[in-house]
Design a protein around this motif. Structure first.
Motif, PDB file in Angstrom:
ATOM      1  N   ALA A 128       0.829  -1.210   0.000  1.00  0.00           N
ATOM      2  CA  ALA A 128       0.000   0.000   0.000  1.00  0.00           C
ATOM      3  C   ALA A 128       0.864   1.261   0.000  1.00  0.00           C
ATOM      4  O   ALA A 128       0.583   2.220  -0.732  1.00  0.00           O
ATOM      5  N   ALA A 129       1.911   1.262   0.823  1.00  0.00           N
ATOM      6  CA  ALA A 129       2.761   2.452   0.919  1.00  0.00           C
ATOM      7  C   ALA A 129       3.508   2.717  -0.381  1.00  0.00           C
ATOM      8  O   ALA A 129       3.598   3.869  -0.837  1.00  0.00           O
ATOM      9  N   THR A 130       4.036   1.679  -1.000  1.00  0.00           N
ATOM     10  CA  THR A 130       4.783   1.860  -2.248  1.00  0.00           C
ATOM     11  C   THR A 130       3.859   2.232  -3.406  1.00  0.00           C
ATOM     12  O   THR A 130       4.255   2.981  -4.298  1.00  0.00           O
ATOM     13  N   LEU A 131       2.627   1.724  -3.391  1.00  0.00           N
ATOM     14  CA  LEU A 131       1.678   2.085  -4.444  1.00  0.00           C
ATOM     15  C   LEU A 131       1.314   3.569  -4.364  1.00  0.00           C
ATOM     16  O   LEU A 131       1.265   4.268  -5.389  1.00  0.00           O
ATOM     17  N   CYS A 132       1.069   4.052  -3.163  1.00  0.00           N
ATOM     18  CA  CYS A 132       0.765   5.479  -2.992  1.00  0.00           C
ATOM     19  C   CYS A 132       1.945   6.345  -3.426  1.00  0.00           C
ATOM     20  O   CYS A 132       1.763   7.371  -4.081  1.00  0.00           O
ATOM     21  N   GLU A 133       3.141   5.930  -3.067  1.00  0.00           N
ATOM     22  CA  GLU A 133       4.324   6.717  -3.415  1.00  0.00           C
ATOM     23  C   GLU A 133       4.536   6.769  -4.921  1.00  0.00           C
ATOM     24  O   GLU A 133       4.871   7.824  -5.480  1.00  0.00           O
ATOM     25  N   PHE A 134       4.328   5.647  -5.602  1.00  0.00           N
ATOM     26  CA  PHE A 134       4.507   5.651  -7.056  1.00  0.00           C
ATOM     27  C   PHE A 134       3.480   6.561  -7.728  1.00  0.00           C
ATOM     28  O   PHE A 134       3.816   7.307  -8.649  1.00  0.00           O
ATOM     29  N   CYS A 135       2.244   6.493  -7.285  1.00  0.00           N
ATOM     30  CA  CYS A 135       1.208   7.321  -7.910  1.00  0.00           C
ATOM     31  C   CYS A 135       1.445   8.809  -7.665  1.00  0.00           C
ATOM     32  O   CYS A 135       1.061   9.648  -8.482  1.00  0.00           O
ATOM     33  N   LYS A 136       2.095   9.150  -6.561  1.00  0.00           N
ATOM     34  CA  LYS A 136       2.360  10.553  -6.267  1.00  0.00           C
ATOM     35  C   LYS A 136       3.622  11.064  -6.946  1.00  0.00           C
ATOM     36  O   LYS A 136       3.646  12.165  -7.495  1.00  0.00           O
ATOM     37  N   THR A 137       4.695  10.272  -6.910  1.00  0.00           N
ATOM     38  CA  THR A 137       5.997  10.754  -7.377  1.00  0.00           C
ATOM     39  C   THR A 137       6.561   9.965  -8.550  1.00  0.00           C
ATOM     40  O   THR A 137       7.503  10.432  -9.192  1.00  0.00           O
ATOM     41  N   GLY A 138       6.037   8.769  -8.802  1.00  0.00           N
ATOM     42  CA  GLY A 138       6.590   7.934  -9.855  1.00  0.00           C
ATOM     43  C   GLY A 138       7.831   7.186  -9.440  1.00  0.00           C
ATOM     44  O   GLY A 138       8.507   6.569 -10.273  1.00  0.00           O
ATOM     45  N   ASN A 139       8.159   7.197  -8.135  1.00  0.00           N
ATOM     46  CA  ASN A 139       9.361   6.534  -7.621  1.00  0.00           C
ATOM     47  C   ASN A 139       8.991   5.387  -6.688  1.00  0.00           C
ATOM     48  O   ASN A 139       7.851   5.295  -6.209  1.00  0.00           O
ATOM     49  N   LEU A 140       9.974   4.545  -6.411  1.00  0.00           N
ATOM     50  CA  LEU A 140       9.789   3.425  -5.500  1.00  0.00           C
ATOM     51  C   LEU A 140      10.158   3.852  -4.091  1.00  0.00           C
ATOM     52  O   LEU A 140      11.254   4.389  -3.857  1.00  0.00           O
ATOM     53  N   LEU A 141       9.255   3.638  -3.150  1.00  0.00           N
ATOM     54  CA  LEU A 141       9.521   3.953  -1.747  1.00  0.00           C
ATOM     55  C   LEU A 141      10.546   2.970  -1.201  1.00  0.00           C
ATOM     56  O   LEU A 141      10.360   1.761  -1.275  1.00  0.00           O
TER      57      LEU A 141
END
Length: 271
Positions: A128-141
């Protein structure tokens, strides 16, 4: 003069003090065994009770992390900011409430002994955390960033719960499946460029993990994740390729409200 008794018949008082001390030590060891066994039994009972509490806390983490993922899948080109803001708040609630409970349950214990009880929940949280981060910044958390966010939940006087590299990689493996679903949804909504960016991102993750996976040959979970990840990459590539090859037949939104839209080249009047 009376004959001296043989050595084996000497009185108890004449027995060597060393022999007496050995007998005493042996008797004290036997008497201590029930006490040690009772302590070990209490330890096992406490560990089982803690495991039950960890399972309940993990179930809440898993369920609410899935809600965050479902929230992200509502994203479209019209409501991206609104959906991501709501997903970020939901993820923060998962961290502050449910992950906090899990961290507290694992405080002061050898939490690695309970890994099987909480590992699936941690993987879902990472997803969940990495999916949100990708959608916001396009990067891997990164793992260090996730663990840094969990430090504030820990008591400084106790060993903090930190997500290990294996659970992180397994969570990233699940992330690629969610990104595949997101890419297919974006293609159906006409956002081909966004789907291609997801395709490149997932392909890079798979390529990098192929360098790590051979070092974990004894982990069956990682093998399954790698197979599923490859299938996700192929599905996204095939979807994007099909759009490029059959672009003239591609229908962005079935049942469009555009008055000039026609289904398979047939006007609405002819249907």
């Amino acid at each position: 003069m009376a004959a001296k008794l043989p050595h084996v018949y000497q009185p108890v008082a004449e027995i060597s003090p060393q022999i007496q001390s050995k007998k005493q030590r042996k008797m004290s060891t036997v008497s201590a065994m029930p006490e040690a066994f009772e302590k070990y039994t209490d330890y096992l009972n406490q560990l089982n009770e803690k495991r039950e509490r960890v399972v309940k806390a993990s179930r809440d983490v898993t369920m609410n992390s899935k809600k965050v993922i479902f929230q992200v899948h509502r994203i479209s080109k019209h409501n991206k900011d609104e959906v991501l803001e709501k997903a970020a708040k939901d993820l923060e609630a998962v961290t502050d409430e449910y992950m906090l409970r899990l961290v507290r349950e694992l405080h002061g214990s050898d939490f690695w002994k309970l890994r099987r009880a909480y590992s699936p929940a941690v993987q879902e949280y990472v997803e969940a955390a990495t999916l949100c981060e990708f959608c916001k910044t396009g990067n891997l958390l990164k793992l260090a960033e996730i663990n840094r966010s969990l430090l504030r939940l820990s008591d400084p006087s106790l060993e903090p719960l930190q997500i290990n590299i294996l659970d992180y990689l397994l969570g990233v493996g699940d992330l690629t499946g969610e990104l595949m679903r997101l890419a297919i949804g974006r293609i159906s909504d006409g956002e081909l460029a966004y789907a291609e960016r997801i395709c490149t991102f997932v392909r890079d993750i798979y390529r990098k993990l192929t360098l790590v996976a051979p070092l974990m040959d004894d982990n069956s979970e990682m093998k399954k994740k790698m197979e599923t990840m490859l299938q996700s990459v192929m599905k996204i590539e095939n979807a994007c390729f099909s759009v490029h090859v059959r672009g003239s037949e591609f229908i962005p939104i079935l049942g469009s409200s555009d008055p000039n839209f026609s289904f398979l080249g047939v006007s609405d009047m002819d249907l």
